[in-house]
Design an enzyme around this catalytic site. Sequence first.
Site, PDB file in Angstrom:
ATOM      1  N   ALA A  14       0.846  -1.209   0.000  1.00 44.68           N
ATOM      2  CA  ALA A  14       0.000   0.000   0.000  1.00 44.68           C
ATOM      3  C   ALA A  14       0.876   1.252   0.000  1.00 44.68           C
ATOM      4  CB  ALA A  14      -0.926  -0.024   1.212  1.00 44.68           C
ATOM      5  N   GLY A  15       1.827   1.309  -0.941  1.00 47.73           N
ATOM      6  CA  GLY A  15       2.689   2.483  -1.077  1.00 47.73           C
ATOM      7  C   GLY A  15       2.165   3.374  -2.194  1.00 47.73           C
ATOM      8  N   LEU A  17       2.414   3.462  -5.786  1.00 44.89           N
ATOM      9  CA  LEU A  17       1.658   2.930  -6.932  1.00 44.89           C
ATOM     10  C   LEU A  17       0.507   2.035  -6.486  1.00 44.89           C
ATOM     11  CD1 LEU A  17       3.831   2.100 -10.045  1.00 44.89           C
ATOM     12  CD2 LEU A  17       2.710   4.192  -9.395  1.00 44.89           C
ATOM     13  N   ARG A 137       4.583   9.312  -1.752  1.00 43.21           N
ATOM     14  CA  ARG A 137       3.908   9.349  -0.459  1.00 43.21           C
ATOM     15  C   ARG A 137       4.233  10.661   0.247  1.00 43.21           C
ATOM     16  NH1 ARG A 137       5.539   3.891   2.394  1.00 43.21           N
ATOM     17  NH2 ARG A 137       7.221   3.878   0.873  1.00 43.21           N
ATOM     18  N   LYS A 188      12.623   0.352 -21.024  1.00 39.70           N
ATOM     19  CA  LYS A 188      12.564   1.268 -19.874  1.00 39.70           C
ATOM     20  C   LYS A 188      13.814   1.083 -19.016  1.00 39.70           C
ATOM     21  CE  LYS A 188       9.910   3.670 -16.650  1.00 39.70           C
ATOM     22  NZ  LYS A 188       9.800   3.109 -15.306  1.00 39.70           N
ATOM     23  N   ASN A 192      16.447   3.952 -17.986  1.00 36.79           N
ATOM     24  CA  ASN A 192      16.785   4.204 -16.587  1.00 36.79           C
ATOM     25  C   ASN A 192      18.285   4.055 -16.341  1.00 36.79           C
ATOM     26  OD1 ASN A 192      13.738   2.798 -15.094  1.00 36.79           O
ATOM     27  ND2 ASN A 192      14.147   4.784 -15.936  1.00 36.79           N
ATOM     28  N   SER A 256      14.121   9.006 -10.382  1.00 30.09           N
ATOM     29  CA  SER A 256      13.587   8.268  -9.223  1.00 30.09           C
ATOM     30  C   SER A 256      14.724   7.747  -8.346  1.00 30.09           C
ATOM     31  CB  SER A 256      12.710   7.113  -9.705  1.00 30.09           C
ATOM     32  OG  SER A 256      13.431   6.285 -10.580  1.00 30.09           O
ATOM     33  N   GLU A 268      16.733   0.473  -6.330  1.00 25.58           N
ATOM     34  CA  GLU A 268      16.447  -0.795  -7.001  1.00 25.58           C
ATOM     35  C   GLU A 268      17.609  -1.160  -7.938  1.00 25.58           C
ATOM     36  OE1 GLU A 268      11.683  -1.227  -7.189  1.00 25.58           O
ATOM     37  OE2 GLU A 268      12.426   0.460  -8.340  1.00 25.58           O
TER      38      GLU A 268
HETATM   39  P1  NAD Z   1       6.570   2.311  -2.242  1.00 28.13           P
HETATM   40  O1  NAD Z   1       7.798   2.122  -1.416  1.00 28.13           O
HETATM   41  O2  NAD Z   1       5.880   3.621  -2.193  1.00 28.13           O
HETATM   42  O3  NAD Z   1       5.505   1.194  -1.867  1.00 28.13           O
HETATM   43  C1  NAD Z   1       5.840  -0.144  -1.632  1.00 28.13           C
HETATM   44  C2  NAD Z   1       4.959  -0.634  -0.497  1.00 28.13           C
HETATM   45  O4  NAD Z   1       5.127  -2.042  -0.371  1.00 28.13           O
HETATM   46  C3  NAD Z   1       5.318  -0.016   0.856  1.00 28.13           C
HETATM   47  O5  NAD Z   1       4.137   0.496   1.446  1.00 28.13           O
HETATM   48  C4  NAD Z   1       5.858  -1.214   1.651  1.00 28.13           C
HETATM   49  O6  NAD Z   1       5.595  -1.110   3.048  1.00 28.13           O
HETATM   50  C5  NAD Z   1       5.060  -2.338   1.013  1.00 28.13           C
HETATM   51  N1  NAD Z   1       5.636  -3.659   1.266  1.00 28.13           N
HETATM   52  C6  NAD Z   1       6.915  -4.085   1.071  1.00 28.13           C
HETATM   53  N2  NAD Z   1       7.034  -5.366   1.449  1.00 28.13           N
HETATM   54  C7  NAD Z   1       5.812  -5.764   1.901  1.00 28.13           C
HETATM   55  C8  NAD Z   1       5.312  -6.974   2.455  1.00 28.13           C
HETATM   56  N3  NAD Z   1       6.092  -8.044   2.627  1.00 28.13           N
HETATM   57  N4  NAD Z   1       4.015  -7.029   2.809  1.00 28.13           N
HETATM   58  C9  NAD Z   1       3.203  -5.942   2.663  1.00 28.13           C
HETATM   59  N5  NAD Z   1       3.618  -4.760   2.151  1.00 28.13           N
HETATM   60  C10 NAD Z   1       4.922  -4.680   1.780  1.00 28.13           C
HETATM   61  O7  NAD Z   1       6.981   1.925  -3.741  1.00 28.13           O
HETATM   62  P2  NAD Z   1       6.386   2.502  -5.108  1.00 28.13           P
HETATM   63  O8  NAD Z   1       6.977   3.823  -5.389  1.00 28.13           O
HETATM   64  O9  NAD Z   1       4.905   2.358  -5.118  1.00 28.13           O
HETATM   65  O10 NAD Z   1       7.056   1.493  -6.140  1.00 28.13           O
HETATM   66  C11 NAD Z   1       6.576   0.195  -6.388  1.00 28.13           C
HETATM   67  C12 NAD Z   1       7.203  -0.283  -7.700  1.00 28.13           C
HETATM   68  O11 NAD Z   1       6.687   0.531  -8.756  1.00 28.13           O
HETATM   69  C13 NAD Z   1       8.734  -0.084  -7.749  1.00 28.13           C
HETATM   70  O12 NAD Z   1       9.335  -1.134  -8.440  1.00 28.13           O
HETATM   71  C14 NAD Z   1       8.904   1.218  -8.500  1.00 28.13           C
HETATM   72  O13 NAD Z   1      10.146   1.334  -9.186  1.00 28.13           O
HETATM   73  C15 NAD Z   1       7.756   1.118  -9.491  1.00 28.13           C
HETATM   74  N6  NAD Z   1       7.333   2.429  -9.996  1.00 28.13           N
HETATM   75  C16 NAD Z   1       7.016   3.427  -9.128  1.00 28.13           C
HETATM   76  C17 NAD Z   1       6.602   4.653  -9.625  1.00 28.13           C
HETATM   77  C18 NAD Z   1       6.208   5.781  -8.700  1.00 28.13           C
HETATM   78  O14 NAD Z   1       5.952   6.878  -9.199  1.00 28.13           O
HETATM   79  N7  NAD Z   1       6.134   5.598  -7.407  1.00 28.13           N
HETATM   80  C19 NAD Z   1       6.512   4.852 -11.022  1.00 28.13           C
HETATM   81  C20 NAD Z   1       6.834   3.786 -11.882  1.00 28.13           C
HETATM   82  C21 NAD Z   1       7.243   2.578 -11.352  1.00 28.13           C
HETATM   83  O1  KPL Z   2      11.835   6.715 -15.333  1.00 26.71           O
HETATM   84  C1  KPL Z   2      12.606   7.594 -15.023  1.00 26.71           C
HETATM   85  C2  KPL Z   2      13.064   7.614 -13.611  1.00 26.71           C
HETATM   86  O2  KPL Z   2      13.404   8.665 -13.082  1.00 26.71           O
HETATM   87  O3  KPL Z   2      13.060   6.526 -13.015  1.00 26.71           O
HETATM   88  C3  KPL Z   2      13.109   8.566 -16.041  1.00 26.71           C
HETATM   89  C4  KPL Z   2      12.395   9.884 -15.902  1.00 26.71           C
HETATM   90  C5  KPL Z   2      12.806   8.014 -17.441  1.00 26.71           C
HETATM   91  C6  KPL Z   2      14.581   8.768 -15.950  1.00 26.71           C
HETATM   92  O4  KPL Z   2      15.246   7.573 -16.187  1.00 26.71           O
END
Ligand code: NAD
Ligand code: KPL
Length: 309
Positions: A14-15, A17, A137, A188, A192, A256, A268
């Site tokens: 529940a983060g 995404l 968040r 992607k 990155n 990111s 990551e």
């Molecule tokens: P985040 O850290 O905001 O959320 C992850 C959540 O997972 C946290 O709340 C954490 O407590 C929970 N979690 C971890 N282990 C757990 C477990 N065992 N049981 C229950 N909950 C657990 O991460 P995010 O930013 O939402 O990213 C998630 C994925 O999406 C990543 O791989 C990230 O690279 C990718 N992503 C994120 C974005 C963005 O804008 N945030 C954009 C594109 C891709």
């Molecule tokens: O996806 C991205 C990130 O910041 O993770 C961009 C904006 C494409 C840079 O790699």
Amino acid sequence: MADTRQTLWHILGAGSLGTLWATRLFRAGQPVRLILRDAARLQTYHAKGGLTFSAQGLRQRLQIPAQTLNDPEPIHRLLVACKAYDAERAVASVATRLVPGAEVLLLQNGLGSQQAVAERLPDARCIFISSTEGAFRDDDFSVVFAGRGFNWLGDAQESLAPPWLDALTNADIPYEWTSDILQRLWRKLALNCAINPLTVLHDCRNGALQARAEEVSALCDELVGVLKACGQPQATEGLHDEVRRVIEATAANYSSMHQDVAQGRRTEISYLLGFVCNAAMQHGCEAPLLNTLRQRLVRHLASRGLPGD
Ligand code: NAD
Ligand code: KPL
């Protein structure tokens, strides 16, 4: 499954995404359950009065039903929204709850974690997602929708789209089904790898890489070689140009990975640069620049007290 539209969505993580998906599905009337780590997290969630979601200046609190990892409820459709380094372990803790043929949607960035999860779940249908949506968040259980983007969904084993995808349309989740999700994820990943580590090492916004065009270009050349050696030639088409375009379009932003490091969060790296370097080695492809970049990044992370994996 009689009515696939009403299949319950379990959301693990529940983060940022996870909340972005949960709130849109819930508002569209889809049944959703958040899966939280333990009773303490569940209690905090209830004390907060649910999930807070902000978009375009509007703030909304939604009381989406939640449960813990060890809740007995069977899982038919699971959206895994943890970081790549948490995904495998998190899925393992709910594996016994998955019904045979369950659908598991994996939202992780990079590559490697999706395959690790899929190997653990031979009876499930694993759908990989490449997302360019942005959310962050601003408090516990409170998320801001930061940037419009897109989601590509696909199944590395089966090209046929599942019949319930209109549930995403109804929830206003922009998506397209692709028959080559691995190509999308590799592309992607390459973007990155060409941008994010340099922004961390030079402590700069994406736009500052315009002044380091040669360094970026040399990395792109090497990435093209690695992707081709790994059987992903289509993911390399126009890579240099796209990297330049992304740097320009996101010039004012911090990547990111830069944001993770600046906020003292684990990166990551193993699923980005680490994955590419290991893949290059496995395919006997020389990647001196990428390997050096990885070593520099690992040292930099260590100097900030952050893990190098
Ligand atoms: P985040 O850290 O905001 O959320 C992850 C959540 O997972 C946290 O709340 C954490 O407590 C929970 N979690 C971890 N282990 C757990 C477990 N065992 N049981 C229950 N909950 C657990 O991460 P995010 O930013 O939402 O990213 C998630 C994925 O999406 C990543 O791989 C990230 O690279 C990718 N992503 C994120 C974005 C963005 O804008 N945030 C954009 C594109 C891709
Ligand atoms: O996806 C991205 C990130 O910041 O993770 C961009 C904006 C494409 C840079 O790699």
